[in-house]
Design a protein around this motif. Sequence first.
Motif, PDB file in Angstrom:
ATOM      1  N   SER A   1      48.010   5.146  81.703  1.00  0.00           N
ATOM      2  CA  SER A   1      48.915   6.302  81.820  1.00  0.00           C
ATOM      3  C   SER A   1      48.198   7.553  82.323  1.00  0.00           C
ATOM      4  CB  SER A   1      49.554   6.603  80.459  1.00  0.00           C
ATOM      5  OG  SER A   1      50.393   5.543  80.068  1.00  0.00           O
ATOM      6  N   GLN A   2      46.985   7.788  81.801  1.00  0.00           N
ATOM      7  CA  GLN A   2      46.276   9.045  82.073  1.00  0.00           C
ATOM      8  C   GLN A   2      45.599   9.079  83.437  1.00  0.00           C
ATOM      9  OE1 GLN A   2      46.075  11.686  80.114  1.00  0.00           O
ATOM     10  NE2 GLN A   2      47.095  10.815  78.315  1.00  0.00           N
ATOM     11  N   ASP A   3      45.176   7.908  83.917  1.00  0.00           N
ATOM     12  CA  ASP A   3      44.251   7.929  85.058  1.00  0.00           C
ATOM     13  C   ASP A   3      44.703   7.033  86.207  1.00  0.00           C
ATOM     14  OD1 ASP A   3      43.712   5.394  84.028  1.00  0.00           O
ATOM     15  OD2 ASP A   3      41.794   5.968  83.130  1.00  0.00           O
ATOM     16  N   LEU A   4      46.004   6.765  86.284  1.00  0.00           N
ATOM     17  CA  LEU A   4      46.439   5.808  87.311  1.00  0.00           C
ATOM     18  C   LEU A   4      46.191   6.326  88.732  1.00  0.00           C
ATOM     19  CD1 LEU A   4      49.504   6.360  88.775  1.00  0.00           C
ATOM     20  CD2 LEU A   4      50.217   5.975  86.443  1.00  0.00           C
ATOM     21  N   GLU A   5      46.279   7.650  88.943  1.00  0.00           N
ATOM     22  CA  GLU A   5      46.050   8.185  90.295  1.00  0.00           C
ATOM     23  C   GLU A   5      44.624   7.883  90.761  1.00  0.00           C
ATOM     24  OE1 GLU A   5      47.716   9.852  87.922  1.00  0.00           O
ATOM     25  OE2 GLU A   5      49.628  10.404  88.867  1.00  0.00           O
ATOM     26  N   SER A   6      43.682   8.080  89.835  1.00  0.00           N
ATOM     27  CA  SER A   6      42.283   7.822  90.161  1.00  0.00           C
ATOM     28  C   SER A   6      42.070   6.342  90.490  1.00  0.00           C
ATOM     29  CB  SER A   6      41.435   8.268  88.966  1.00  0.00           C
ATOM     30  OG  SER A   6      40.087   8.058  89.192  1.00  0.00           O
ATOM     31  N   ALA A   7      42.737   5.467  89.751  1.00  0.00           N
ATOM     32  CA  ALA A   7      42.618   4.027  89.988  1.00  0.00           C
ATOM     33  C   ALA A   7      43.203   3.654  91.351  1.00  0.00           C
ATOM     34  CB  ALA A   7      43.315   3.249  88.869  1.00  0.00           C
ATOM     35  N   VAL A   8      44.346   4.239  91.682  1.00  0.00           N
ATOM     36  CA  VAL A   8      44.958   3.951  92.993  1.00  0.00           C
ATOM     37  C   VAL A   8      44.025   4.409  94.111  1.00  0.00           C
ATOM     38  CG1 VAL A   8      46.871   4.555  94.554  1.00  0.00           C
ATOM     39  CG2 VAL A   8      47.350   3.944  92.158  1.00  0.00           C
ATOM     40  N   ALA A   9      43.415   5.576  93.926  1.00  0.00           N
ATOM     41  CA  ALA A   9      42.483   6.090  94.946  1.00  0.00           C
ATOM     42  C   ALA A   9      41.313   5.134  95.149  1.00  0.00           C
ATOM     43  CB  ALA A   9      41.976   7.474  94.534  1.00  0.00           C
ATOM     44  N   ALA A  10      40.892   4.454  94.091  1.00  0.00           N
ATOM     45  CA  ALA A  10      39.748   3.546  94.173  1.00  0.00           C
ATOM     46  C   ALA A  10      40.154   2.117  94.558  1.00  0.00           C
ATOM     47  CB  ALA A  10      38.992   3.540  92.843  1.00  0.00           C
ATOM     48  N   GLY A  11      41.440   1.895  94.833  1.00  0.00           N
ATOM     49  CA  GLY A  11      41.846   0.581  95.337  1.00  0.00           C
ATOM     50  C   GLY A  11      42.497  -0.347  94.327  1.00  0.00           C
ATOM     51  N   ALA A  12      42.874   0.164  93.159  1.00  0.00           N
ATOM     52  CA  ALA A  12      43.505  -0.705  92.162  1.00  0.00           C
ATOM     53  C   ALA A  12      44.747  -1.385  92.734  1.00  0.00           C
ATOM     54  CB  ALA A  12      43.889   0.100  90.917  1.00  0.00           C
ATOM     55  N   THR A  13      44.917  -2.656  92.400  1.00  0.00           N
ATOM     56  CA  THR A  13      46.120  -3.389  92.802  1.00  0.00           C
ATOM     57  C   THR A  13      47.077  -3.576  91.629  1.00  0.00           C
ATOM     58  OG1 THR A  13      45.104  -5.521  92.284  1.00  0.00           O
ATOM     59  CG2 THR A  13      44.830  -4.693  94.541  1.00  0.00           C
ATOM     60  N   HIS A  14      46.569  -3.439  90.402  1.00  0.00           N
ATOM     61  CA  HIS A  14      47.372  -3.612  89.193  1.00  0.00           C
ATOM     62  C   HIS A  14      47.077  -2.469  88.235  1.00  0.00           C
ATOM     63  CE1 HIS A  14      47.638  -7.520  91.040  1.00  0.00           C
ATOM     64  NE2 HIS A  14      48.613  -7.861  90.208  1.00  0.00           N
ATOM     65  N   LEU A  15      48.144  -1.793  87.777  1.00  0.00           N
ATOM     66  CA  LEU A  15      48.005  -0.683  86.836  1.00  0.00           C
ATOM     67  C   LEU A  15      48.593  -1.115  85.506  1.00  0.00           C
ATOM     68  CD1 LEU A  15      49.359   2.123  89.222  1.00  0.00           C
ATOM     69  CD2 LEU A  15      46.978   1.423  88.911  1.00  0.00           C
ATOM     70  N   ARG A  16      47.903  -0.802  84.415  1.00  0.00           N
ATOM     71  CA  ARG A  16      48.373  -1.182  83.075  1.00  0.00           C
ATOM     72  C   ARG A  16      48.834   0.082  82.360  1.00  0.00           C
ATOM     73  NH1 ARG A  16      43.078  -2.546  83.535  1.00  0.00           N
ATOM     74  NH2 ARG A  16      42.718  -1.027  81.884  1.00  0.00           N
TER      75      ARG A  16
END
Length: 255
Positions: A227-242
């Motif tokens: 919830s808190q850091d999904l933007e950062s994960a997307v920027a780094a290439g995440a394909t799945h967000l929890r």
Amino acid sequence: MSAAPSLDPGARRDQLAAALERVHDRIRAAALAARRDPREITLIAVTKYHPITDIEALVALGHRDIAENKDQEARAKVEDLPAEVRAGVRVHFVGQLQTNKARSTARYADVVHSVDRERLATALGRGAERALEAGERQEVLDVLIQVGLDRKESASAARGGAAPEVALELASRIQQFASLRLRGVMGVAPHGASPEQTAQAFETLADISRQVRTEVASADWISAGMSQDLESAVAAGATHLRVGSAILGSRPLDR
Ligand SMILES: *Cc1c(COP(=O)(O)O)cnc(C)c1O
């Protein structure tokens, strides 16, 4: 079980619909900023501590991926889901898993994100073999290697996750089981990390993903971001967000 005030089902469904829409908006904005296609990002709703009526409401809203983090709670909920709801759901297991629970988890989980040691990979491989033979599952078990992103060893041990340097060994162990399919890597940003430290942790995870893909090209999932850091994960290439609380609201304190 839920920390949310009890609402009538229609009001709860509206609340979940609005929250899902807000999270999808955040994902779209983050993907745009990173020049990524938002359709390559899967949103997983972490339903731990929330009742199965919430899972049913999410499915009715067209949502497919849900996650749990404790074997006992996960098993009970999945078993209680009506068959037609179960058929529309992909169940992710994202918590630390004891080896002696692996057989249980291998019966109902579609994906296990938290494979962080050889003994657990072996137990899940055997568990999935037996579940396939017994007709308890139809598909191989998808697994991800959880990489510890905490810098302090003690913190890493508490949150689970393999040391980055053993990720490749774990990948080859998983490959030995026809009952398992390695899909990629998973990570949790260090507790209390600054935005910079979080971004750095997700970059480390992306590096390990690249290394794993040199061995198993199809293992291209990167499970990162909450919830808190999904933007950062997307920027780094995440394909799945929890994502838990941003969709389902607050829950009693995690263990
Ligand atoms: C609970 C949990 C999440 C979701 O956390 P939120 O902060 O509520 O979005 C994600 N990943 C794991 C492993 C979890 O246990």
